[in-house]
Design a protein around this motif. Structure first.
Motif, PDB file in Angstrom:
ATOM      1  N   VAL A   1       0.832  -1.215   0.000  1.00 35.89           N
ATOM      2  CA  VAL A   1       0.000   0.000   0.000  1.00 35.89           C
ATOM      3  C   VAL A   1       0.861   1.257   0.000  1.00 35.89           C
ATOM      4  CG1 VAL A   1      -1.872  -1.204   1.195  1.00 35.89           C
ATOM      5  CG2 VAL A   1      -0.234   0.154   2.525  1.00 35.89           C
ATOM      6  N   GLY A   2       2.174   1.078   0.159  1.00 33.83           N
ATOM      7  CA  GLY A   2       3.029   2.259   0.115  1.00 33.83           C
ATOM      8  C   GLY A   2       4.498   1.910   0.218  1.00 33.83           C
ATOM      9  N   ILE A   3       5.331   2.671  -0.506  1.00 33.28           N
ATOM     10  CA  ILE A   3       6.786   2.502  -0.404  1.00 33.28           C
ATOM     11  C   ILE A   3       7.399   3.847  -0.037  1.00 33.28           C
ATOM     12  CG2 ILE A   3       6.788   0.574  -2.035  1.00 33.28           C
ATOM     13  CD1 ILE A   3       7.770   2.421  -4.197  1.00 33.28           C
ATOM     14  N   PHE A   4       8.415   3.799   0.813  1.00 33.67           N
ATOM     15  CA  PHE A   4       8.936   5.022   1.418  1.00 33.67           C
ATOM     16  C   PHE A   4      10.460   5.057   1.413  1.00 33.67           C
ATOM     17  CE2 PHE A   4       4.876   3.933   3.159  1.00 33.67           C
ATOM     18  CZ  PHE A   4       4.195   5.143   3.247  1.00 33.67           C
ATOM     19  N   ASP A   5      10.973   6.289   1.397  1.00 38.47           N
ATOM     20  CA  ASP A   5      12.416   6.453   1.561  1.00 38.47           C
ATOM     21  C   ASP A   5      12.710   7.783   2.232  1.00 38.47           C
ATOM     22  OD1 ASP A   5      14.976   4.807   0.176  1.00 38.47           O
ATOM     23  OD2 ASP A   5      15.403   6.855   0.836  1.00 38.47           O
ATOM     24  N   ARG A   6      13.823   7.804   2.953  1.00 42.68           N
ATOM     25  CA  ARG A   6      14.198   9.017   3.657  1.00 42.68           C
ATOM     26  C   ARG A   6      14.840  10.038   2.711  1.00 42.68           C
ATOM     27  NH1 ARG A   6      17.961   8.613   8.949  1.00 42.68           N
ATOM     28  NH2 ARG A   6      19.535   8.080   7.404  1.00 42.68           N
ATOM     29  N   ASP A   7      15.481   9.488   1.679  1.00 31.69           N
ATOM     30  CA  ASP A   7      16.224  10.324   0.728  1.00 31.69           C
ATOM     31  C   ASP A   7      15.269  11.181  -0.110  1.00 31.69           C
ATOM     32  OD1 ASP A   7      17.879  11.464  -1.076  1.00 31.69           O
ATOM     33  OD2 ASP A   7      18.621   9.599  -1.954  1.00 31.69           O
ATOM     34  N   HIS A   8      15.459  12.503  -0.034  1.00 27.16           N
ATOM     35  CA  HIS A   8      14.553  13.401  -0.742  1.00 27.16           C
ATOM     36  C   HIS A   8      14.660  13.265  -2.259  1.00 27.16           C
ATOM     37  CE1 HIS A   8      13.109  15.316   2.830  1.00 27.16           C
ATOM     38  NE2 HIS A   8      14.347  15.531   3.261  1.00 27.16           N
ATOM     39  N   GLU A   9      15.838  12.841  -2.705  1.00 26.05           N
ATOM     40  CA  GLU A   9      16.024  12.676  -4.153  1.00 26.05           C
ATOM     41  C   GLU A   9      15.232  11.476  -4.673  1.00 26.05           C
ATOM     42  OE1 GLU A   9      19.649  13.256  -5.917  1.00 26.05           O
ATOM     43  OE2 GLU A   9      20.175  14.993  -4.678  1.00 26.05           O
ATOM     44  N   MET A  10      15.025  10.515  -3.790  1.00 23.61           N
ATOM     45  CA  MET A  10      14.320   9.292  -4.168  1.00 23.61           C
ATOM     46  C   MET A  10      12.809   9.527  -4.169  1.00 23.61           C
ATOM     47  SD  MET A  10      15.756   5.833  -3.785  1.00 23.61           S
ATOM     48  CE  MET A  10      15.270   4.905  -5.231  1.00 23.61           C
ATOM     49  N   VAL A  11      12.365  10.334  -3.207  1.00 25.97           N
ATOM     50  CA  VAL A  11      10.928  10.589  -3.060  1.00 25.97           C
ATOM     51  C   VAL A  11      10.363  11.169  -4.353  1.00 25.97           C
ATOM     52  CG1 VAL A  11       9.217  12.033  -1.875  1.00 25.97           C
ATOM     53  CG2 VAL A  11      11.028  10.902  -0.571  1.00 25.97           C
ATOM     54  N   GLY A  12       9.251  10.637  -4.761  1.00 27.74           N
ATOM     55  CA  GLY A  12       8.599  11.133  -5.974  1.00 27.74           C
ATOM     56  C   GLY A  12       8.882  10.280  -7.186  1.00 27.74           C
ATOM     57  N   SER A  13       9.963   9.509  -7.147  1.00 27.72           N
ATOM     58  CA  SER A  13      10.264   8.640  -8.282  1.00 27.72           C
ATOM     59  C   SER A  13       9.273   7.478  -8.304  1.00 27.72           C
ATOM     60  CB  SER A  13      11.699   8.127  -8.212  1.00 27.72           C
ATOM     61  OG  SER A  13      11.870   7.298  -7.096  1.00 27.72           O
ATOM     62  N   THR A  14       9.084   6.949  -9.471  1.00 29.28           N
ATOM     63  CA  THR A  14       8.060   5.921  -9.648  1.00 29.28           C
ATOM     64  C   THR A  14       8.694   4.564  -9.906  1.00 29.28           C
ATOM     65  OG1 THR A  14       6.472   7.517 -10.480  1.00 29.28           O
ATOM     66  CG2 THR A  14       6.101   5.225 -11.077  1.00 29.28           C
ATOM     67  N   LEU A  15       8.074   3.539  -9.356  1.00 23.58           N
ATOM     68  CA  LEU A  15       8.603   2.185  -9.469  1.00 23.58           C
ATOM     69  C   LEU A  15       7.540   1.309 -10.101  1.00 23.58           C
ATOM     70  CD1 LEU A  15      11.334   1.072  -8.446  1.00 23.58           C
ATOM     71  CD2 LEU A  15      10.111   0.194  -6.462  1.00 23.58           C
ATOM     72  N   LEU A  16       7.917   0.641 -11.175  1.00 26.33           N
ATOM     73  CA  LEU A  16       6.986  -0.275 -11.808  1.00 26.33           C
ATOM     74  C   LEU A  16       7.017  -1.618 -11.087  1.00 26.33           C
ATOM     75  CD1 LEU A  16       7.605   0.556 -15.555  1.00 26.33           C
ATOM     76  CD2 LEU A  16       5.385   0.572 -14.394  1.00 26.33           C
ATOM     77  N   CYS A  17       5.876  -2.030 -10.591  1.00 23.33           N
ATOM     78  CA  CYS A  17       5.800  -3.286  -9.856  1.00 23.33           C
ATOM     79  C   CYS A  17       4.753  -4.176 -10.506  1.00 23.33           C
ATOM     80  CB  CYS A  17       5.434  -3.041  -8.405  1.00 23.33           C
ATOM     81  SG  CYS A  17       6.458  -1.815  -7.589  1.00 23.33           S
ATOM     82  N   GLY A  18       5.205  -4.926 -11.522  1.00 26.93           N
ATOM     83  CA  GLY A  18       4.259  -5.778 -12.228  1.00 26.93           C
ATOM     84  C   GLY A  18       3.235  -4.916 -12.926  1.00 26.93           C
ATOM     85  N   GLN A  19       1.967  -5.019 -12.522  1.00 25.58           N
ATOM     86  CA  GLN A  19       0.915  -4.274 -13.182  1.00 25.58           C
ATOM     87  C   GLN A  19       0.710  -2.899 -12.566  1.00 25.58           C
ATOM     88  OE1 GLN A  19      -2.528  -6.788 -13.272  1.00 25.58           O
ATOM     89  NE2 GLN A  19      -1.469  -8.422 -14.381  1.00 25.58           N
TER      90      GLN A  19
END
Lengths: 232, 232
Positions: free
Chosen positions: B117-135
């Motif tokens: 239901v959610g993926i998180f990271d502390r790194d501000h550069e990472m936040v906002g990037s999109t990850l394709l997870c199957g469908q």
DNA sequence: TAGATTGTTAATCGATTAACAATC
DNA sequence: TAGATTGTTAATCGATTAACAATC
């Protein structure tokens, strides 16, 4: 014959499974400049009781000083020696799906005396593609190259990250190639000969065990008092 | 008071840890159209002895038929019920390094009644990037959104794939957000309150245990007769 | 009924724990 | 010496195993 002689390699399996944790925590303390540590403090950092820690260590020998504690570097060395992590081990990974690629790129894998010597996949479209793994980069090889790579690099450990259907077949090939230690991420029980040690990591199983815990809490009477009090 | 009354939720921990394996193997047999199975055969597929399997199942109730075996779908259902996998569980993953990204993309995670239901990271550069997870595709969110996402989606399980240094802090935040089940891939012992269940998966530890096995074989007398004979 | 297989018993095994004598 | 902490003992606990009576 009647002497209760100490078995030569008779360290309990439960103890062996905890030694890597002790080793890692000790390494951390060592790099922080800590020279001596008592079983109570080391045990807390490892998440075990001090009695269990001392009992575990007693199987390796007598490396502490009564009234003082353990010398961190001395104990670290003896645990490393017992674990056999003084000598670096080569590993191969078969199955370059999401998990396989992650493990190949995973720094922690290489950080503790292991180095990847080859990555493999059955899919012909995957073979030949290159994977950036930190500072090194690897080319995915066909399974037919497995035996040669294992032999050439004296690899020790095979990691299986294939789908369940292929896992047994890959295990057989790994054993044929001379590997006797396998880390299996595929959700199947591998049938292997006695000499071969297989460790299975099943991520879905871990989640399901946690789901059991969740469920028990759902049906509990008071889900009120959950706070940071005790140490598990 | 003197009655040896059966404890209500008294299923041994060792049994609980094996139930997911039984469940998965039974599911496979079920989808193959197998209606009935004997403990001997099921046990072989799960990698346990038939005695252990029957003992484990006896803790859940009496679901077999003497002289016949177990009805596959009936038993599958009762194990699922006991495990609490009938209800889907929401999970959050914190730490989008190599391992975190792999787990987020890992199909097997979603395949067994869990959904991210959610993926998180502390790194501000990472936040906002999109990850394709199957469908599906997910956007990495900042840790500050954790509590809201957990509450909104009624997430059950938190997965920690951060570096060791951040793991305790993230665990505290997860617990504050209401999670009571944590799967920890960071190589540290998490200090949590009693109600919280933490399962730790340490990939380097698994490798080190295998290295111990390798070492023992190195010093063995005859490394000759390794063949596919016995079943471990 | 005869054959098969479960569910349970009782014995064994291994791991954990608490306590403390040994000893720095 | 007094205080601290290990290494070991003995008791407890839990898990595994083999065997078999119950029963389909």
């Amino acid at each position: 014959m009647t002497l209760p002689s100490r078995k030569p390699g008779g360290i309990p399996a439960a103890t062996i499974a905890r030694l890597p944790v002790y080793h890692r925590v000790l390494s951390t303390f060592g790099s922080q400049g800590i020279v001596t540590i008592a079983s109570e403090e080391l045990a807390a950092a490892c998440g075990v009781s001090s009695a269990k820690l001392r009992k575990d260590l007693s199987h390796l020998g007598s490396f502490g000083t009564r009234g003082v504690g353990y010398n961190v570097s001395y104990l670290t060395f003896h645990i490393a020696r017992e674990l056999g992590v003084t000598k670096p081990r080569g590993i191969v990974i078969v199955g370059m799906g999401n998990l396989g690629r992650a493990l190949a790129s995973y720094r922690a894998f290489g950080a503790r005396g292991f180095h990847i010597v080859g990555i493999f996949d059955r899919d012909h479209e995957m073979v030949g593609s290159t994977l950036l793994c930190g500072q090194e980069s690897f080319t995915v090889m066909p399974i037919s190259d497995l035996a040669a790579v294992v032999a050439k690099n004296e690899a020790s450990i095979g990691v299986i990250t294939t789908p369940a259907e292929s896992a047994q077949e890959i295990a057989d090939l790994m054993i044929e190639a001379g590997l006797v230690s396998i880390l299996n991420f595929a959700p199947v029980f591998l049938k292997v000969s006695q000499e071969v040690e297989v460790r299975k990591v099943d991520l879905a199983v871990e989640l399901q065990i946690l789901a059991f815990h969740d469920q028990k809490l759902d049906s509990e009477p008071s889900p009120q008092e959950l706070s940071q009090v005790d140490i598990a």
